[in-house]
Design a protein around this motif. Structure first.
Motif, mmCIF file in Angstrom:
data_model
loop_
_atom_site.group_PDB
_atom_site.id
_atom_site.type_symbol
_atom_site.label_atom_id
_atom_site.label_comp_id
_atom_site.label_asym_id
_atom_site.label_seq_id
_atom_site.Cartn_x
_atom_site.Cartn_y
_atom_site.Cartn_z
ATOM 1 N N GLN A 85 23.894 -5.161 10.217
ATOM 2 C CA GLN A 85 24.855 -5.208 9.131
ATOM 3 C C GLN A 85 24.135 -4.929 7.817
ATOM 4 O OE1 GLN A 85 27.057 -8.898 8.971
ATOM 5 N NE2 GLN A 85 28.900 -7.830 8.302
ATOM 6 N N THR A 86 24.708 -4.056 6.995
ATOM 7 C CA THR A 86 24.072 -3.735 5.712
ATOM 8 C C THR A 86 24.365 -4.837 4.705
ATOM 9 O OG1 THR A 86 26.000 -2.595 4.832
ATOM 10 C CG2 THR A 86 24.476 -1.274 6.131
ATOM 11 N N LYS A 87 23.676 -4.786 3.562
ATOM 12 C CA LYS A 87 23.927 -5.773 2.509
ATOM 13 C C LYS A 87 25.369 -5.699 2.035
ATOM 14 C CE LYS A 87 19.191 -6.188 1.009
ATOM 15 N NZ LYS A 87 18.144 -5.576 0.200
#
Ligand SMILES: [Zn+2]
Ligand SMILES: [Zn+2]
Length: 437
Positions: A85-87
Motif C-alpha cells: 500500500q502506498t502512502k
C-alpha cells in the motif's frame, strides 16, 4: 605510482558483515550480462523482422490488474505477487508477468484504433515471491511478445515460429513445442465438470493444496507437481474430447501449420499453464528432443488470450503471445563457447602514454573495435593479465619512447610475438589482423 588509500577506523564501518542481496534475488554480472545482452539483441532483431514494436510498461501496476487479469485463484496472484500500500493508500503490485500490463496499456492508449494487428514486445525484470531454487528467482527477467488483434490460427503458428527462431538463434540447437488447446469458456465449462467429477471421487488421494483447488479452480490440479496428484492425472479426462466445433477446428489448423513449418511438437493434453486468461492454444518450449525432453523445465511459454482485453473492460481483442525465461535460456548455454569480449587490449606505461591512449579511444570507437583498457593501472604485467582474462587476441603496448616515435607495440596474445606498428591508421591495421584470425 599511485599510493594506497588512507586507512579508516573500523569504528566507521556501518555493518559487521557486508550486506547481502535479499533472498532469492540475484545480481546479473559478467559473464551472464554478455548472454543477457545477446538474447535481448536477438529478440530485438527477430521481433523487428516479424513486425513487433518495443513497449515499456511500468514495474508497478494497480493490484487489481493482476487479480482480474492473471486470476485471483492462481498461485501467481494468491501466493507470489508482491503487493503493497502506498502512502496515499493505493494498493499496487510489482508486475509478476507482462501480458496484463501490456493489455492495460493497449486499452489505455487506444491502440485498438491503430492499424491492426498490433504486435508488441518488451524485456525486463518481473517479481514473484517463490521458493528460491535452481533457475528460479524472486526477481527474474523475461522477454515478452504479444500479437494483438487476430483470431486466425495462423497467428498462433506465426507466434510459435518466432519463439523457435529466437531459441535457435541464441544457440540452443534442439528444442520442441508442447502444445494443447484449453478451449473457450463454453467448452471448457464442460471439461471442468468432467474433471471435477473425476477428482471428487479421489479427494482423499489429493494433496492438501489440490483439495482446496478442487473447490476454486479444478484446472489448477493439472499443474500440481505432487507425486500422488501426478499419478491421478494420468487417468484424468482429456480436454480434446470436450472441445466445441470451433475450438477443435482452430486447434487442428494450428497443428497443420506447425506440420507445414516442420516444427517439432508433442500434444500434451494436460498442459493448462498457471494463468487464468488463456484460451484455446497454450504451448511451452522445451530443450532437447520430444522423446526424451518432456521432463525438462520449459524455456518459454505462451498461448492465446482472446478475452483478456474484454475482461479488463477494453475492446474485444483476440490475441496470442509468449514469454521467454531469460535466466533459464542463459543457463542453457552459458560457459559454453564463450566469445572473446574484446578485440584488442590497450596497455600503457607512464603518464605520457596514458594521456595519448585516452585521446586515441575515439579512433577505436569509430572503427567499431571492441577494446579493453585500464588507464589507472601502472604494471604492464597486470594489464596483460587483464587482456588474457578478457580473451583478447591482441594487445597494444604504448610507452614513453613509442609516443615520441609515433609507434606502438603490437602483441599477439597467443604466441607472445611482438612487432612495432605505426600509430597512423592503427585501427585499420588491427582490423586487418583480426580478419585473419
Ligand atoms: Zn470452444
Ligand atoms: Zn496436488
Amino acid at each position: 605510482m599511485s599510493r594506497p588509500l588512507k586507512k579508516i577506523s573500523s569504528k566507521k564501518r556501518v555493518f559487521k558483515e557486508p550486506l547481502q542481496a535479499p533472498k532469492g534475488v540475484h545480481d546479473v554480472i559478467f559473464p551472464e550480462t554478455v548472454y543477457f545482452s545477446k538474447l535481448e539483441k536477438i529478440c530485438e532483431e527477430l521481433g523487428e523482422f516479424f513486425g513487433y514494436q518495443k513497449i515499456e510498461v511500468p514495474v508497478i501496476e494497480n493490484k487489481l490488474l493482476f487479480e482480474h487479469g492473471v486470476g485471483i485463484d492462481t498461485d501467481i496472484v494468491e501466493k507470489e505477487t508482491y503487493s503493497f500500500q502506498t502512502k496515499g493508500g493505493d494498493w499496487l503490485s510489482l508486475r509478476p508477468e507482462f501480458t496484463s500490463g501490456i493489455i492495460r496499456s493497449y486499452i489505455q492508449n487506444g491502440m485498438d484504433s491503430w492499424p491492426q494487428p498490433v504486435k508488441l514486445w518488451t524485456w525486463g525484470p518481473l517479481f514473484r515471491y517463490e521458493n528460491p531454487q535452481a533457475g528460479r528467482y524472486r526477481q527474474f527477467w523475461q522477454a515478452d511478445f504479444e500479437f494483438l488483434g487476430s483470431e486466425n490460427p495462423v497467428t498462433d503458428a506465426e507466434v510459435i515460429l518466432l519463439a523457435t527462431k529466437i531459441v535457435k538463434a541464441f544457440g540452443i540447437k534442439s528444442s520442441f513445442i508442447e502444445i494443447n488447446s484449453i478451449g473457450c469458456p463454453e467448452c471448457r465449462g464442460n471439461y471442468r465438470k468432467a474433471l471435477k467429477a473425476y477428482y471428487r471421487s479421489k479427494t482423499r488421494k489429493l494433496c492438501p493444496d489440490c483439495r482446496s483447488r478442487l473447490k476454486k479452480n479444478v484446472l489448477r490440479l493439472l499443474d500440481c507437481k505432487n507425486e500422488g496428484c501426478l499419478t491421478l492425472k494420468k487417468e484424468a479426462p482429456e480436454i480434446m474430447n470436450y472441445l466445441c466445433k470451433d475450438c477443435s477446428s482452430h486447434f487442428r489448423k494450428v497443428i497443420e501449420y506447425l506440420d507445414g513449418l516442420n516444427i517439432a511438437y508433442v500434444l500434451n493434453p494436460f498442459l493448462v499453464r498457471g494463468l487464468d486468461y488463456y484460451n484455446r492454444t497454450v504451448f511451452e518450449l522445451k530443450p532437447g528432443m520430444p522423446e526424451t525432453g518432456q521432463d525438462a523445465p520449459s524455456l518459454l511459454g505462451g498461448g492465446r488470450f482472446d478475452y483478456l482485453a474484454k475482461l479488463l473492460s477494453g475492446p474485444e481483442t483476440p490475441a496470442c503471445g509468449f514469454a521467454i525465461g531469460v535466466e533459464r535460456m542463459v543457463e542453457m548455454i552459458s560457459n559454453k563457447n564463450f566469445e572473446p569480449e574484446v578485440d584488442v587490449y590497450l596497455c600503457q606505461i607512464g603518464d605520457t602514454a596514458r594521456g595519448k591512449l585516452l585521446g586515441m579511444l575515439e579512433e577505436f570507437r569509430k572503427a567499431r573495435l571492441k577494446i579493453g583498457f585500464d588507464l589507472g593501472r601502472d604494471s604492464l604485467k597486470a594489464q596483460l593479465t587483464s587482456a588474457d582474462r578478457l580473451k583478447a587476441p591482441f594487445a597494444l603496448i604504448l610507452g614513453q619512447e613509442e609516443v615520441l616515435r609515433e609507434k606502438i607495440i603490437f602483441r599477439d596474445m597467443k604466441t607472445g610475438v611482438q612487432e612495432s606498428l605505426n600509430l597512423e591508421n592503427l585501427a585499420e591495421q588491427i582490423k586487418k589482423r583480426l580478419a585473419k584470425l
